[in-house]
Enzyme design. Structure first.
Site, PDB file in Angstrom:
ATOM      1  CG  ASP A 189      -0.922   2.862   5.458  1.00  0.00           C
ATOM      2  OD1 ASP A 189       0.105   3.154   6.033  1.00  0.00           O
ATOM      3  OD2 ASP A 189      -1.044   1.315   5.471  1.00  0.00           O
ATOM      4  CG  ASP A 207       3.788  -2.557   3.972  1.00  0.00           C
ATOM      5  OD1 ASP A 207       4.193  -2.911   2.843  1.00  0.00           O
ATOM      6  OD2 ASP A 207       4.096  -3.462   4.984  1.00  0.00           O
TER       7      ASP A 207
END
Length: 311
Positions: free
Chosen positions: A31, A33
């Site tokens: 992922d 952020d």
């Protein structure tokens, strides 16, 4: 992996345990952020980790529910934050995957009505998916003052800072046609901002359209498996040889569980170790899929794992 136990065990690992896990995988999915960066601040050591994994022969991918940027813009952000070896084809956003779904899976014959930002619009255009061109002026009047395009065959909802009543009304009108597809880029309810503030996410806007239209959206982004299917179709990934690294239990970790991947929670983002342990101890079987196999403080621990081995 004799020294490791997974099965959603929420095991906090470091050093040689991390190295053992990584040695057993060919593919690492991150992922962005909360894992790679927080807003415009890079997570310390993240560029070095990506380079290190690639030097070890790993395929590295970046999977984000953030639909606000097209992939080319993500490449620019990676470069700006100090990454030197991230290619556009390694980035899979919910905007890109939504466009791929409409083009390759739905094989849409018609236009898309978009509630979303320019990141979504640009990916649809690059994929050759026709959209309804909207007036950018602030809406006035009622739904009766706005024509509806008869060629609309899908409604796509993403993050939209200019979401308003007229957009909601238009979407509902289109969705009265049961043959009109209803898609959402992602289910994220909110996103953290600087100073402790938050902003509503795509999931909040999708919920409004679902309520008003009495329809349920097909979600493209995590935790839906389509994003992994999108990567696997291009790079022939084996789930058993892949590790998902994320910071959000209800999206990243559930995504990994849904796709048959080993999962790792990093504590540089939204979810906490206490929350993960709470899900592990829950009597609700559905919450067990929110529990990561492994936990690290930060992906920078990967560097220490390789340095220990070399030392």
């Amino acid at each position: 992996m004799a020294g490791l136990v997974s099965n959603r065990g929420c095991h906090k690992i470091r050093g040689s345990q991390i190295r053992e896990l990584l040695d057993s995988k060919l593919n690492v999915l991150f992922d962005c952020d909360g894992v790679i960066w927080n807003g415009e601040t890079v997570v310390a050591g993240a560029p070095e980790v990506v380079t290190l994994l690639k030097q070890q022969g790993k395929k590295v991918f970046f999977i984000t529910n953030n639909c606000t940027r097209p992939r080319a813009s993500y490449v620019s952000k990676f470069i700006r934050l100090g990454f030197t070896d991230v290619a556009e084809e390694e980035i899979f956003s919910s905007a890109y995957c939504s466009a791929a779904y409409l083009r390759d899976v739905a094989k849409l014959q018609g236009k898309v009505y978009v509630i979303g930002c320019q990141g979504v619009v640009k990916e649809l255009r690059e994929a050759g998916v026709p959209i309804v061109e909207e007036d950018t002026d602030a809406p006035t009047g009622t739904i009766y003052d706005y024509p509806l395009d008869p060629d609309v065959k899908a409604v796509l909802v993403g993050y939209d800072e200019k979401f308003d009543f007229i957009k909601l009304a238009k979407a509902c009108c289109y969705l009265q046609n049961t043959e009109c597809l209803f898609l959402a880029t992602d289910p994220d309810p909110w996103h953290p901002l600087r100073g402790g503030r938050i902003t509503p996410g795509s999931g909040s806007l999708t919920a409004a359209v679902e309520t008003a239209s009495s329809r349920k959206a097909t979600v493209i982004g995590k935790p839906s498996c389509f994003m992994f299917e999108c990567i696997a179709s291009q790079f022939n990934l084996d789930p058993s040889q892949s590790l998902m690294v994320g910071d959000r239990l209800e999206t990243d970790i559930l995504f990994g569980a849904n796709c048959g991947l080993d999962t790792m929670l990093t504590l540089t983002g939204v979810s906490t170790l206490e929350e993960a342990r709470g899900y592990k101890d829950s009597d609700d079987p559905e919450r067990k899929d929110f529990v990561p196999d492994y936990v690290v403080e930060t992906i920078a621990d990967f560097i220490e794992a390789y340095e220990e081995e070399e030392g």
